[in-house]
Design a protein around this motif. Structure first.
Motif, PDB file in Angstrom:
ATOM      1  N   ARG A 134      27.160  44.075  37.485  1.00  0.00           N
ATOM      2  CA  ARG A 134      27.248  42.626  37.690  1.00  0.00           C
ATOM      3  C   ARG A 134      28.207  41.990  36.690  1.00  0.00           C
ATOM      4  N   VAL A 135      28.153  42.455  35.435  1.00  0.00           N
ATOM      5  CA  VAL A 135      29.096  41.944  34.435  1.00  0.00           C
ATOM      6  C   VAL A 135      30.514  42.333  34.816  1.00  0.00           C
ATOM      7  N   LEU A 136      30.682  43.554  35.299  1.00  0.00           N
ATOM      8  CA  LEU A 136      32.002  44.016  35.719  1.00  0.00           C
ATOM      9  C   LEU A 136      32.533  43.172  36.872  1.00  0.00           C
ATOM     10  N   THR A 137      31.670  42.835  37.807  1.00  0.00           N
ATOM     11  CA  THR A 137      32.073  41.963  38.919  1.00  0.00           C
ATOM     12  C   THR A 137      32.530  40.605  38.398  1.00  0.00           C
ATOM     13  N   ALA A 138      31.784  40.040  37.460  1.00  0.00           N
ATOM     14  CA  ALA A 138      32.148  38.727  36.903  1.00  0.00           C
ATOM     15  C   ALA A 138      33.478  38.795  36.165  1.00  0.00           C
ATOM     16  N   LEU A 139      33.714  39.890  35.441  1.00  0.00           N
ATOM     17  CA  LEU A 139      34.986  40.037  34.740  1.00  0.00           C
ATOM     18  C   LEU A 139      36.142  40.163  35.727  1.00  0.00           C
ATOM     19  N   GLY A 140      35.918  40.927  36.785  1.00  0.00           N
ATOM     20  CA  GLY A 140      36.981  41.159  37.751  1.00  0.00           C
ATOM     21  C   GLY A 140      37.388  39.920  38.515  1.00  0.00           C
ATOM     22  N   GLN A 141      36.478  38.979  38.656  1.00  0.00           N
ATOM     23  CA  GLN A 141      36.771  37.772  39.430  1.00  0.00           C
ATOM     24  C   GLN A 141      37.559  36.735  38.635  1.00  0.00           C
ATOM     25  N   GLN A 142      37.767  36.975  37.346  1.00  0.00           N
ATOM     26  CA  GLN A 142      38.504  36.027  36.509  1.00  0.00           C
ATOM     27  C   GLN A 142      39.836  36.637  36.099  1.00  0.00           C
ATOM     28  N   PRO A 143      40.916  35.940  36.347  1.00  0.00           N
ATOM     29  CA  PRO A 143      42.241  36.503  36.050  1.00  0.00           C
ATOM     30  C   PRO A 143      42.432  36.769  34.562  1.00  0.00           C
ATOM     31  N   GLY A 144      43.048  37.903  34.290  1.00  0.00           N
ATOM     32  CA  GLY A 144      43.408  38.223  32.919  1.00  0.00           C
ATOM     33  C   GLY A 144      42.364  38.961  32.123  1.00  0.00           C
ATOM     34  N   LEU A 145      41.193  39.222  32.702  1.00  0.00           N
ATOM     35  CA  LEU A 145      40.128  39.873  31.932  1.00  0.00           C
ATOM     36  C   LEU A 145      40.052  41.373  32.164  1.00  0.00           C
ATOM     37  N   LEU A 146      40.710  41.870  33.204  1.00  0.00           N
ATOM     38  CA  LEU A 146      40.766  43.311  33.446  1.00  0.00           C
ATOM     39  C   LEU A 146      42.229  43.725  33.541  1.00  0.00           C
TER      40      LEU A 146
ATOM     41  N   LEU B 294      23.192  50.240  45.528  1.00  0.00           N
ATOM     42  CA  LEU B 294      23.489  48.950  46.137  1.00  0.00           C
ATOM     43  C   LEU B 294      24.362  48.099  45.221  1.00  0.00           C
ATOM     44  N   ALA B 295      24.050  48.087  43.922  1.00  0.00           N
ATOM     45  CA  ALA B 295      24.829  47.293  42.969  1.00  0.00           C
ATOM     46  C   ALA B 295      26.254  47.816  42.854  1.00  0.00           C
ATOM     47  N   VAL B 296      26.409  49.139  42.847  1.00  0.00           N
ATOM     48  CA  VAL B 296      27.745  49.741  42.742  1.00  0.00           C
ATOM     49  C   VAL B 296      28.572  49.420  43.977  1.00  0.00           C
ATOM     50  N   VAL B 297      27.962  49.526  45.137  1.00  0.00           N
ATOM     51  CA  VAL B 297      28.684  49.230  46.380  1.00  0.00           C
ATOM     52  C   VAL B 297      29.102  47.760  46.417  1.00  0.00           C
ATOM     53  N   GLU B 298      28.205  46.865  46.000  1.00  0.00           N
ATOM     54  CA  GLU B 298      28.534  45.442  45.973  1.00  0.00           C
ATOM     55  C   GLU B 298      29.669  45.155  44.997  1.00  0.00           C
ATOM     56  N   CYS B 299      29.621  45.750  43.830  1.00  0.00           N
ATOM     57  CA  CYS B 299      30.671  45.581  42.829  1.00  0.00           C
ATOM     58  C   CYS B 299      32.001  46.126  43.346  1.00  0.00           C
ATOM     59  N   SER B 300      31.963  47.289  43.987  1.00  0.00           N
ATOM     60  CA  SER B 300      33.177  47.900  44.532  1.00  0.00           C
ATOM     61  C   SER B 300      33.819  46.986  45.564  1.00  0.00           C
ATOM     62  N   GLY B 301      33.006  46.411  46.431  1.00  0.00           N
ATOM     63  CA  GLY B 301      33.542  45.509  47.444  1.00  0.00           C
ATOM     64  C   GLY B 301      34.211  44.300  46.834  1.00  0.00           C
ATOM     65  N   SER B 302      33.615  43.752  45.763  1.00  0.00           N
ATOM     66  CA  SER B 302      34.188  42.572  45.112  1.00  0.00           C
ATOM     67  C   SER B 302      35.513  42.901  44.441  1.00  0.00           C
ATOM     68  N   LEU B 303      35.560  44.021  43.716  1.00  0.00           N
ATOM     69  CA  LEU B 303      36.788  44.380  43.004  1.00  0.00           C
ATOM     70  C   LEU B 303      37.883  44.844  43.953  1.00  0.00           C
ATOM     71  N   ALA B 304      37.501  45.530  45.034  1.00  0.00           N
ATOM     72  CA  ALA B 304      38.505  46.039  45.968  1.00  0.00           C
ATOM     73  C   ALA B 304      39.268  44.916  46.640  1.00  0.00           C
ATOM     74  N   HIS B 305      38.624  43.791  46.825  1.00  0.00           N
ATOM     75  CA  HIS B 305      39.302  42.655  47.439  1.00  0.00           C
ATOM     76  C   HIS B 305      40.420  42.127  46.528  1.00  0.00           C
ATOM     77  N   LEU B 306      40.242  42.305  45.205  1.00  0.00           N
ATOM     78  CA  LEU B 306      41.223  41.793  44.243  1.00  0.00           C
ATOM     79  C   LEU B 306      42.210  42.861  43.797  1.00  0.00           C
ATOM     80  N   HIS B 307      41.776  44.111  43.819  1.00  0.00           N
ATOM     81  CA  HIS B 307      42.622  45.213  43.328  1.00  0.00           C
ATOM     82  C   HIS B 307      42.639  46.355  44.345  1.00  0.00           C
ATOM     83  N   PRO B 308      43.181  46.138  45.521  1.00  0.00           N
ATOM     84  CA  PRO B 308      43.106  47.178  46.567  1.00  0.00           C
ATOM     85  C   PRO B 308      43.838  48.463  46.224  1.00  0.00           C
ATOM     86  N   LYS B 309      44.949  48.372  45.504  1.00  0.00           N
ATOM     87  CA  LYS B 309      45.744  49.580  45.240  1.00  0.00           C
ATOM     88  C   LYS B 309      44.968  50.608  44.432  1.00  0.00           C
TER      89      LYS B 309
END
Length: 1045
Positions: free
Chosen positions: A457-469, A495-510
């Motif tokens: 969940r913390v990783l998801t929050a970091l990924g959603q903010q520009p410049g933090l990852l 479930l948490a890992v899959v949810e986090c993966s979906g959130s980050l993949a939308h921002l960092h697909p490559k």
């Protein structure tokens, strides 16, 4: 004219002397029609108005006022001026006349021709000559309405009175107690404050005369016809108290005082009022009281056991912080925000270093509420708190403590809308980027499932903010997530890992394309290698031990679970076209391998792959490119695989996973979801391709075109297995397209479908064919073509159903049911005839039970066809309309049916009522209650369960009719608590639980019986039943006991 004068004098005489109140209405009608004038009325009233008897004068003024209430719009400016002067003079008369004078003035204030200066004159007279609080309720209301009316129409004149207007209002409202009048008084006070009236030296007086009601403590009487609620009064008063910063010096100490109250509602009201102050006050008004306010808020959040008080306290803190954040900094003044947050940090920060103690969470909530109020506040709090939390995390070794610290940290990492940095400003967390990433990655390798979940969940929050990852951090995060998907068996972590993966993949697909997809593909398709190895192992060691076999079985099950997690993760990360282009071939390869038999994929795994494809297809609604990709690549591939599997299975006689009904049913939503999102051009092409495939065997658009030249997918067969099963995919293709798309050769297609339905004995095939037929009929425009189709099909249905020896009656019934639903949804005139046929079939010895279950199909939402997601023609409130038109038919049919057939009518009724909106259920229950009680005695368990399910929500707010049937209701429901069917037992216990909310004096006589029956349920063999019994029995035990409800 003389006759009119005589008539008017007679009306006046009867009203004044004869006490005939109805004559006022006749007089007003005469004035409206021009038969009399107001001047003539005043002349006729001359003796009454000058009488020496106060009550005679009062009756005269009453008649004039009642006529003016009806005819004020007919007056001229001169007439209004004279009447106002008359009424102002009458205010000095006997007190019995005053109520009628006020009614007359109220009518005159509504006149559009009110002379200039009249508003001020009226109010001066009222303020000087009337003691408002000595009047009755209606007269006080009249005064407030006069004020409101004049404030709307003559605002500038009233402002000319200056502070005298405010003082006059204060005198008028002082001591008011009636809630109806308080709402009016608060409205006047709100207008004075918000519209810029001069308060002068009466600020404190205005505050005192309104704040004496704070906090509001009001409970409306039962069946209150006025509908005034405590919330209405609270909000109205709050708008007054928080309307001007000039009240701050009086209101803020009052709030601090009221927060010491023991009444929870008073605390909540005070905190919510304080939060509202933050919107209108500035830091200057708050500065003096900040220590006291913070002390009160801290105490409430630290000590309260009420979520409402805590939530209100946090909102108040956020509002105060937001208000202070708006202050403009200058070189010669201190930063009030910094000073206030220093208070907060001083009292809360040290608790964050004690993760084992209970104050860590209240302190966290307070700090997060302050930080979330503004970017400035977030900068101050985060700079102080985050380094300490990171240090504590690194110093602690216990997983429980680390999890608590990480959960606390999560709240500071996740920004609120108010704390996000302005454009061009970097996040406050950039300074802690490396430390935060290090903590998250270390938590992801811990053995604690809870710690891993929080880290994602913390990783998801970091990924959603520009410049933090950074890019390297993203790649490292993807590697960690991939490892957890492959290795972690805990469901919550997965479930948490899959949810986090979906959130980050939308921002960092490559990163996911290059690092996760290949690893997941390798694991998913490892089934081929394992299958080959297992096959060889079995041939070489036919005499292997039982232990080896069990180990091999356990390994197979474990591999299947890993593959299922991988398939789910693939779907979760596929929200961008670039990822979809890489992920969908992996899933298609699974289907191809299952078809060729080169791997050990089970039917359940193949179905899971289809579900994942459907989740990916759902993104086509938002991304047109994904829709086009599915149309050009995925749908042809799925149709080709399914067709190959059916032909191979037909020719070889061996089963194939892709021919299994469960797999075909799972393929339907994949195709329908994708087709529903197609744009017009692609949709038209899809319709043409699907129709040509199923009607003419045109396989030119399918990949790997190695099919026989003559394919008859809709050909009637003896068993209707083989390719005809694929009619479900035809339905998915053509019935989910937008209504604007024309289906080519639709008449020929409908004929083929009709023949297939009526000549096929395979239920899966003829059911989907009927659904497809219905889906096409629902969207077809009204006209002769549709009428001809319906006429033909109804004739065929009637022939088959009337022939009692026909072997195709079930198929004809299925077609009737789905066509009836298609027409019912669009309010087609023929729907009534079709539903009447269904009602008639309830008495059929062969089809009665199916017909009863058919009403569930009619009233419920179908997931694969005839729903709004498939662009079906669905009119609003079709269920209510059907019920209104047919409930009487159902009751009549039940009453006239033979005893052994009554259960079908009860089942149908249960299905219909169960699918109605709750509001309709509450309205219609009294009329249907005898039948529903009868349904509870029906031996059919589906009838019992459906009836209980529809009654439970109604029992939470039961109508009066139900309270008269409690004996029958308890007898039947308690009997069902020992039903042999678990679902029925659970539903009946829930209903008994709901009945405990009825008034005590009504249900107390049943307490002993209920407790005895529920005592038996406590020993039920099923845990779910025991859980429900414990909850219900606890409520019934408390009934009538001290400390109970």
């Amino acid at each position: 004219m003389a006759a009119d004068n005589s008539l008017l004098l007679g009306l006046v005489e009867e009203f004044v002397s004869g006490q005939v109140d109805s004559k006022a209405t006749e007089t007003a009608s005469g004035v409206k029609t021009g038969q009399f004038t107001i001047l003539q009325l005043v002349e006729a009233l001359g003796l009454s108005l000058t009488s020496s008897q106060p009550h005679t004068r009062a009756r005269g003024v009453q008649l004039l006022s009642q006529v003016l209430q009806e005819c004020y719009s007919c007056l001229s400016e001169r007439e209004v001026e004279v009447l106002i002067a008359f009424y102002e003079n009458r205010l000095k008369d006997h007190y019995v006349i005053t109520p009628h004078v006020l009614q007359g003035l109220k009518a005159l204030t509504k006149c559009s021709v009110l002379p200039p200066g009249s508003a001020v004159s009226i109010l001066r007279s009222i303020f000087q000559d009337v003691h408002v609080q000595s009047l009755m309720l209606a007269e006080r209301s009249c005064v407030y309405n006069i004020l409101i009316s004049l404030m709307e129409s003559r605002e500038e004149e009233l402002k000319g009175l200056g502070a005298d207007f405010t003082f006059g209002f204060v005198q008028s409202v002082d001591g008011e107690r009636d809630p109806r009048n308080l709402l009016l008084a608060f409205q006047v006070a709100r207008n004075i404050i918000h519209r810029g009236y001069d308060l002068g030296k009466f600020v404190e007086e205005l505050f005192e005369v309104t704040s004496c009601y704070f906090p509001i403590d009001f409970s409306p009487p039962p069946n209150d016809p006025h509908g005034i609620t405590q919330e209405d009064l609270i909000l109205s008063l709050r708008n007054v108290l928080t309307g001007t910063s000039r009240f701050a010096e009086f209101l803020l100490p009052l709030i601090i005082e009221k927060l010491d109250s023991d009444v929870q509602s008073a605390k909540v009201d005070s905190l919510q009022t304080l939060a509202a102050c933050g919107l209108t006050y500035s830091h200057k008004e708050l500065a003096e009281f900040l220590p006291g306010l913070w002390s009160s808020i801290r105490r409430e959040v630290f000590q309260t056991a009420s979520e409402r008080v805590e939530s209100a306290g946090l909102s108040a803190l956020g509002a105060l912080t937001s208000c202070l954040s708006r202050s403009v900094l200058s070189s010669d003044s201190e930063d009030s925000l910094q000073v206030f947050l220093n208070l907060v940090l001083k009292d809360c920060q040290h608790h964050l270093c004690e993760p084992d103690l209970k104050l860590v969470w209240p302190s966290t909530k307070l700090l997060q509420a302050a930080a979330g109020a503004s970017y400035r506040a977030s900068l101050i709090v985060s700079t102080a708190v985050i380094p300490a939390l990171l240090e504590q995390y690194n110093n602690r070794t216990q997983c429980a403590q680390r999890r608590t610290l990480l959960e606390v940290l999560q709240g500071f990492v996740q920004p609120t809308p108010l704390s996000r940095p302005p454009d061009g400003v970097e996040s406050v967390l950039v300074a802690f980027q490396q430390s935060l990433c290090s903590v998250v990655f270390s938590a992801l390798v811990e053995s604690s499932a809870g710690l891993q979940v929080t880290a994602t969940r913390v990783l998801t929050a970091l990924g959603q903010q520009p410049g933090l990852l950074a890019q390297t951090d993203v790649e490292k995060a993807v590697d960690h997530l991939t490892r957890l998907i492959l290795e972690e068996e805990d469901t919550q972590v997965s479930l948490a890992v899959v949810e986090c993966s979906g959130s980050l993949a939308h921002l960092h697909p490559k990163a996911f394309i290059s690092r996760m997809i290949p690893r997941l593909k390798e694991e998913i398709l490892s089934g081929e290698t394992q299958f080959a190895h297992t096959h060889t192992h079995t041939h070489k060691h036919t005499q292997c031990s039982l232990t080896d076999n069990l180990g091999l079985l356990s390994s197979t099950e474990s591999n299947a679970a890993v593959r299922l997690r991988c398939v789910t993760a693939v779907a979760s990360v596929s929200s961008q076209l670039s990822v979809v282009e890489e992920s969908t071939p992996v899933l298609l390869q699974v289907l191809a391998s299952a078809h060729t038999g080169s791997c050990s994929f089970s039917v359940e795994e193949v179905s899971a792959v289809c579900i994942s494809l459907q989740r990916i297809a759902a993104h086509a609604r938002d991304t047109e490119e994904i829709g086009r990709f599915f149309h050009s690549n995925i749908i042809p591939r799925l149709l080709g695989l399914a067709l190959q599997a059916e032909l191979q299975s037909r020719d070889s006689g061996h089963s194939n996973p892709l021919t299994d009904e469960a797999v075909l049913s799972a393929l339907v939503p994949v195709i329908s979801t994708a087709c529903a999102a197609l744009q017009s051009e692609s949709a038209s092409r899809m319709a043409a391709q699907a129709v040509s495939l199923f009607l003419d065997g045109d396989v030119s658009f399918l990949p790997e075109n190695a099919f026989p030249s003559q394919i008859q997918l809709l050909q009637s067969q003896a068993e209707c297995r083989g390719p005809s099963q694929l009619v479900c995919l035809l339905m998915a293709c053509v019935c989910s397209l937008p209504r604007s798309v024309d289906i080519p050769e639709i008449d020929r297609l409908l004929v083929q479908l009709e023949d297939l339905i009526c000549s096929c004995s395979h239920q899966f095939c003829y059911t989907f064919a009927a659904k497809c037929f219905a889906g096409l009929v629902n969207k077809r425009p009204a006209g002769e073509a549709l009428d001809a189709v319906l006429e033909r099909v109804l004739k065929r249905i009637s022939v088959e159903l009337e022939n009692g020896s026909s072997s195709q009656r079930t198929q004809a019934f299925t077609l009737l049911l789905w066509v009836a639903k298609a027409l019912l949804l669009r309010y087609h005139p023929l729907s009534t005839a079709l539903t009447d046929k269904l009602f008639a079939l309830l008495s059929d010895p062969e089809l009665g039970s199916q017909a009863a279950d058919g009403f569930c199909v009619l009233m419920s939402d179908s997931p694969d066809v005839l729903n709004r997601g498939c662009h079906a023609d669905v009119r609003i409130m079709y269920r209510q309309r059907f019920f209104a038109e047919n409930s009487s038919k159902l009751v009549e049919g039940f009453n006239s049916a033979e005893q052994e057939k009554k259960s079908c009518y009860l089942k149908a009724l249960s299905h219909i009522v169960n699918n109605l909106p709750r509001e309709v259920q509450l309205t219609e229950l009294p009329a249907l209650l005898p039948l529903l009680l009868e349904a509870l005695s029906c031996p059919d368990r589906e009838v019992q369960f459906s009836t209980l399910s529809c009654m439970q929500p109604v029992l939470l707010e039961p109508p009066e009719a139900l309270k008269n049937q409690l004996e029958a209701l308890f007898s039947r429901m308690l009997a069902l608590t020992t039903s042999p069917h678990m679902k029925v037992r659970i539903a009946s216990i829930r209903c008994v639980h709901a009945l405990s909310r009825l008034p005590e004096h009504v249900i107390l006589p049943f307490r002993a019986r209920v407790l005895k029956a529920l005592g038996v349920c406590l020993d039920d063999r099923k845990r779910l039943v025991r859980n429900e019994a414990v909850a219900a029995r606890g409520q019934w035990f408390l009934l009538g006991s001290p400390g109970g409800r």
